[in-house]
Scaffold this motif. Structure first.
Motif, PDB file in Angstrom:
ATOM      1  N   THR A 238      11.610  -0.043   2.667  1.00  0.00           N
ATOM      2  CA  THR A 238      10.364   0.735   2.724  1.00  0.00           C
ATOM      3  C   THR A 238       9.530   0.285   3.918  1.00  0.00           C
ATOM      4  N   TYR A 240       7.158   1.376   5.669  1.00  0.00           N
ATOM      5  CA  TYR A 240       6.017   2.287   5.777  1.00  0.00           C
ATOM      6  C   TYR A 240       4.723   1.500   5.645  1.00  0.00           C
ATOM      7  N   ALA A 241       3.735   1.857   6.452  1.00  0.00           N
ATOM      8  CA  ALA A 241       2.431   1.221   6.338  1.00  0.00           C
ATOM      9  C   ALA A 241       1.703   1.731   5.088  1.00  0.00           C
ATOM     10  N   ARG A 242       0.789   0.924   4.574  1.00  0.00           N
ATOM     11  CA  ARG A 242       0.033   1.338   3.382  1.00  0.00           C
ATOM     12  C   ARG A 242      -0.868   2.536   3.692  1.00  0.00           C
ATOM     13  N   ASN A 243      -1.296   2.675   4.952  1.00  0.00           N
ATOM     14  CA  ASN A 243      -2.237   3.746   5.298  1.00  0.00           C
ATOM     15  C   ASN A 243      -1.551   4.951   5.938  1.00  0.00           C
ATOM     16  N   GLN A 244      -0.202   4.998   5.931  1.00  0.00           N
ATOM     17  CA  GLN A 244       0.466   6.213   6.385  1.00  0.00           C
ATOM     18  C   GLN A 244       0.129   7.339   5.422  1.00  0.00           C
ATOM     19  N   SER A 248       3.218   6.779   2.563  1.00  0.00           N
ATOM     20  CA  SER A 248       2.641   5.443   2.533  1.00  0.00           C
ATOM     21  C   SER A 248       3.498   4.532   1.658  1.00  0.00           C
ATOM     22  N   PHE A 249       3.385   3.238   1.888  1.00  0.00           N
ATOM     23  CA  PHE A 249       4.146   2.268   1.104  1.00  0.00           C
ATOM     24  C   PHE A 249       3.932   2.451  -0.403  1.00  0.00           C
ATOM     25  N   PRO A 250       2.687   2.543  -0.895  1.00  0.00           N
ATOM     26  CA  PRO A 250       2.500   2.724  -2.351  1.00  0.00           C
ATOM     27  C   PRO A 250       3.133   4.009  -2.887  1.00  0.00           C
ATOM     28  N   LYS A 251       3.037   5.105  -2.140  1.00  0.00           N
ATOM     29  CA  LYS A 251       3.611   6.371  -2.602  1.00  0.00           C
ATOM     30  C   LYS A 251       5.131   6.278  -2.705  1.00  0.00           C
TER      31      LYS A 251
END
Length: 268
Positions: A238, A240-244, A248-251
């Motif tokens: 993963t 991916y940055a958290r703010n993409q 985003s990482f969480p999504k």
């Protein structure tokens, strides 16, 4: 530091960082492919990890056969790219994947390829006191859609035959099934030898959503592997940055949890 597991790569591209009767010693150890370095990195790693209360998981690149713009030198045992050029993935015109600075891969649709890799893995599990076996590059190679990988003669013949395609799957689903058949057979073999060994896979960061995803781009159906109980740990890449905004990482992590269920550990 509260670590509990070490992932230790022992096979990069048809070579070995351990004592193998099937593949030559890695050039990383001596600068020369096939040269015995005089020690066994995997044996040392297992001992050192266990002395420090750590699990040791042996990490292999699954389908890559070689990496580099020139073929491997002649070694004993013979490097698999040299031994089995007929196993390479081919484009939609039937041309084998060319050498480059990146990996060239064997075709998951060739049963002999899958049997060979399982033989290599079984040897590691049988002879070393590892706690896990980690499969990376357990998929078709990059560029599969653009180049038509893999239209090798064996895969094409099997796809068109009742024995090779008993469910009458379309081409994309059939290729996904080839990788699924590999992980299922590998899991069963590993856990038959040592039931306590954990089997993990590295997955493309997005299952199906992003433009670069496992399911469509490289025929990697990780959700299916989880459904049939043939992986113990999932390690999605993963990146991916958290703010993409879109991925985003969480999504992405939330999506993975919904795909594989909460009872199976997820190690992003």
């Amino acid at each position: 530091a509260n670590f509990n597991v070490v992932f230790f790569q022992v096979r990069g591209n048809g070579d070995a960082l351990y004592t193998s009767k099937y593949e030559p010693w890695s050039a990383f150890l001596s600068g020369e492919l096939g040269k015995n370095p005089g020690w066994d990195p995997l044996a040392f790693a297992v001992e050192a990890a266990h002395q420090n209360g750590l699990e040791l998981h042996a990490w292999i690149n699954t389908f890559p056969a070689w990496r580099g713009t020139t073929p491997p030198p002649i070694t004993r045992p013979l490097q698999p790219y040299r031994a089995h050029p007929d196993w390479l993935v081919c484009d939609d015109t039937g041309q084998p994947m060319p050498l480059s600075e990146h990996y060239v891969s064997f075709s998951p649709g060739i049963p002999a390829v899958r049997d060979y890799i399982i033989k290599v893995v079984s040897d590691i599990v049988s002879r070393y006191d590892i706690d896990g076996l980690h499969f990376d590059y357990i998929r078709y190679p990059e560029g599969s859609q653009a180049h038509g990988y893999s239209h090798d003669p064996i895969s094409r013949a099997r796809f068109k035959s009742p024995d090779g395609n008993p469910l009458n799957l379309n081409w994309a689903d059939w290729q996904r099934e080839q990788v699924t058949e590999f992980i299922a057979k590998a899991y069963d073999r590993i856990t038959t030898i040592k039931p306590w060994v954990k089997v993990s896979v590295a997955a493309i960061g997005s299952y199906q959503s992003a433009e670069w995803n496992g399911y469509h781009s490289v025929f990697q159906d990780v959700r299916r592997w989880s459904e049939i109980g043939k992986i113990d740990l999932l390690i999605p890449m993963t990146y991916y940055a958290r703010n993409q905004s879109e991925y985003s990482f969480p999504k992405v992590i939330k999506d993975w949890k919904s795909k594989i269920g909460r009872e199976r550990p997820l190690l992003p």
